[in-house]
Design a protein around this motif. Structure first.
Motif, mmCIF file in Angstrom:
data_model
loop_
_atom_site.group_PDB
_atom_site.id
_atom_site.type_symbol
_atom_site.label_atom_id
_atom_site.label_comp_id
_atom_site.label_asym_id
_atom_site.label_seq_id
_atom_site.Cartn_x
_atom_site.Cartn_y
_atom_site.Cartn_z
ATOM 1 N N THR A 299 0.801 -1.218 0.053
ATOM 2 C CA THR A 299 -0.020 -0.046 0.047
ATOM 3 C C THR A 299 0.820 1.418 -0.095
ATOM 4 O O THR A 299 0.378 2.372 -0.122
ATOM 5 N N ASN B 134 -6.813 3.027 -6.465
ATOM 6 C CA ASN B 134 -6.715 2.906 -5.098
ATOM 7 C C ASN B 134 -5.893 4.020 -4.272
ATOM 8 O O ASN B 134 -5.505 3.975 -3.227
ATOM 9 N N VAL C 131 -4.708 7.191 -2.334
ATOM 10 C CA VAL C 131 -5.435 7.860 -1.562
ATOM 11 C C VAL C 131 -4.653 9.529 -1.639
ATOM 12 O O VAL C 131 -5.496 10.323 -1.422
ATOM 13 N N LEU D 183 -1.773 4.161 -1.029
ATOM 14 C CA LEU D 183 -3.107 3.284 -1.552
ATOM 15 C C LEU D 183 -4.022 2.677 -0.378
ATOM 16 O O LEU D 183 -3.355 2.540 1.023
ATOM 17 N N SER D 184 -4.978 2.866 -0.505
ATOM 18 C CA SER D 184 -6.160 2.144 0.546
ATOM 19 C C SER D 184 -6.131 0.628 0.397
ATOM 20 O O SER D 184 -6.406 0.052 1.403
ATOM 21 N N LYS D 185 -5.610 0.071 -0.916
ATOM 22 C CA LYS D 185 -5.563 -1.291 -1.166
ATOM 23 C C LYS D 185 -4.562 -1.716 -1.879
ATOM 24 O O LYS D 185 -4.045 -0.664 -2.697
#
Length: 529
Positions: A92, A135, A137, A151-153
């Motif tokens: 992430t 993804n 953020v 990243l969120s995922k």
């Protein structure tokens, strides 16, 4: 432990080009100076691939506007604007150390602020960026030479998405506060690349000149690159034959001339620089059409198309038949045959069942067929389709237009029933394929997105799941299941994957040392006198 990567520049020769270069060309010392004439079969709509994935723009963009990384033929990353990078164990956080003392062509420094701004723009306005950076953020900028994509995922494909043409790093100070779709930087680009934009003569050519202040003092090697637009495939064949054209890619000549040109001693044919993306040629339906919203009508069209005969007729067999949107050259391809074999009687039956019987004139209905004008085979595919559908009572009217008009008709106005199009798989299906079939990527005005308006919640779940799945076995299974659903529902018709060749004069060297070949910055290319 965090995975860290440091790489050095390396080029290898494989396949056709290994044979072409046998004889000592690789041992020659690179020469400085000269002009390279790059033949292109269509004119770009913009010279920066920030808002489009159309091939002509991809070919030009990286000459001025670079990416964080480049890739060898196995799509392993190596430095470009980033010199070091790391990925956190959970996938992430992507951290990049940027190359120091890099300047834009207007003298302003390239910093992490430009990276952060570019990533957010790509996520918003780039046709594939909605998938690639879905993804993301934020992009943190702890100092001018450090950028951290948060990243969120996980996004297991992201480390392969950072080429110059795919993810251009643009100058924030030029784009900020403007509409990126209309910003004049697309017409006269300022970037960090090895070439300075000189002029764009519409309908004729673009000229780039050597950047004397490039961050790699030894590059570029040539003084000038002329990207010349030659729409006629036969004229490009002549240019290669008489030496007025130095290089072109995606098999840039009339296919009927290919075998004759291969016999000329001054020409070299290569598949190097094609591994970053494979294409799948497609007949695309408007699923809101009064005709093609019916599954049985789409199935009937499938039954009426003999893919092998089409490949032979329109591309002289230079390619591979493909029944699904993921190329046979990909590890994620499903080789299961289409459930709709060539069967004209079955096609007639399905059209009767769908409520479209033949009329007194033997015609069931009439539809226009538009085509993407980039490929030389485009009209031939439409003509083949017109003949095939005519046999089952569907009259096809072929409509031609330039690329801008085509993109507006299909993706903005959506005034079409069916179209011929080509879609790049890219280095991963999440980036190259998902954009075409993900319901959330139906966005008017964004070219080469979900133009059909295909919407299947299970397909969405599979594509979204594969996008964040770090287990390669599970990830492949998701893509296989998606292809099986696609094969039954037929939101479009996958036809074949073309084999693309780069053709060049033997005086041209080191043109394609990366996975994306001439779509990269071509900083290392050199020419004999």
């Amino acid at each position: 432990m965090t995975a860290k990567f440091r790489t050095t520049r390396r080029a290898t020769l494989t396949g056709l080009s290994a044979l072409a270069f046998a004889g000592g060309a690789r041992a020659q010392a690179p020469k400085k100076g000269g002009t390279l004439t790059f033949l292109q079969n269509a004119e770009p709509t913009t010279l920066v691939s920030l808002t489009t994935v159309a091939t002509p723009s991809l070919t030009c963009s990286a000459k001025t506007t670079e990416g964080l990384l480049e890739y060898d033929y196995d799509i392993k990353p190596r430095p470009a604007l980033a010199t070091e990078w790391s990925i956190s164990p959970d996938g992430t956080r992507y951290s990049f150390k940027l190359r120091p003392n890099v300047k834009f062509h207007d003298g302003k420094p390239f910093t992490s602020a430009d990276v952060a701004y570019s990533i957010q723009l790509l996520k918003t306005v780039h046709p594939r960026g909605r998938n690639t950076y879905a993804n993301v953020v934020e992009v943190q900028t702890p100092d001018p030479l450090t950028a951290v994509i948060v990243l969120s995922k996980p996004a297991p494909y992201l480390i392969k998405a950072l080429t110059a043409a795919e993810s251009p790093m643009v100058p924030r100070h030029i784009y900020e506060g403007s509409d990126p779709l209309t910003n004049q930087n697309g017409n006269a680009p300022i970037g960090t690349g090895p070439y300075l934009f000189k002029e764009w003569v519409r309908g004729s050519h673009v000229i780039y000149e050597r950047n004397p202040n490039y961050w790699d003092a030894d590059l570029p090697r040539i003084d000038r690159m002329v990207c010349k637009f030659v729409r006629d495939a036969g004229a490009r064949s002549v240019a290669f034959e008489n030496g007025s054209g130095d290089i072109g890619y995606r098999t840039p000549v009339a296919l009927a001339d290919l075998e004759r040109l291969k016999k000329l001693p001054h020409l070299v044919f290569s598949t190097d620089g094609t591994s970053y993306s494979y294409n799948v040629q497609t007949i695309q339906f408007n699923l809101d059409s009064q005709y093609f919203k019916h599954l049985k009508v789409r199935q009937a069209v499938l039954h009426s198309i003999d893919r092998a005969a089409m490949l032979k007729a329109v591309a002289y067999g230079v390619g591979t038949v493909c029944h699904v949107p993921i190329s046979p050259k990909s590890e994620f391809h499903d080789p299961t045959p289409s459930p709709y074999a060539f069967d004209l009687k079955k096609a007639e039956q399905l059209l009767d069942e769908a409520g479209f019987p033949r009329g007194p004139d033997k015609v069931r209905f009439k539809v226009p067929m538009d085509y993407n004008p980039i490929g030389d085979e485009s009209r031939k595919v439409c003509e083949f389709t017109r003949a095939a559908l005519g046999r089952i009572g569907i009259t096809v009217e072929i409509r031609a237009q330039d690329l801008s008009a085509f993109a507006k008709r299909i993706y903005t106005d959506r005034e079409f029933d069916m179209t011929y199009n080509g879609h790049s798989n890219l280095f991963d299906p999440t980036v190259g394929v998902q954009r075409i079939y993900w319901s959330k990527n139906f966005k008017k005005g964004v070219p080469f997105s979900n133009g059909s308006n295909y919407n299947n919640p299970k397909v969405d779940a599979l594509l979204e799941g594969a996008a964040v799945e770090n287990d390669p076995v599970k990830r492949k299974a998701m893509f296989i299941e998606f292809q099986k659903i696609y094969a039954v529902e037929a939101p479009d018709i996958s036809l074949y994957t073309p084999l693309y060749l780069t053709i060049k004069n033997k005086r041209v060297h080191e043109d394609s040392p990366t996975a994306d070949g001439v779509e990269a910055n071509m900083s290392r290319v050199w020419v004999d006198a």
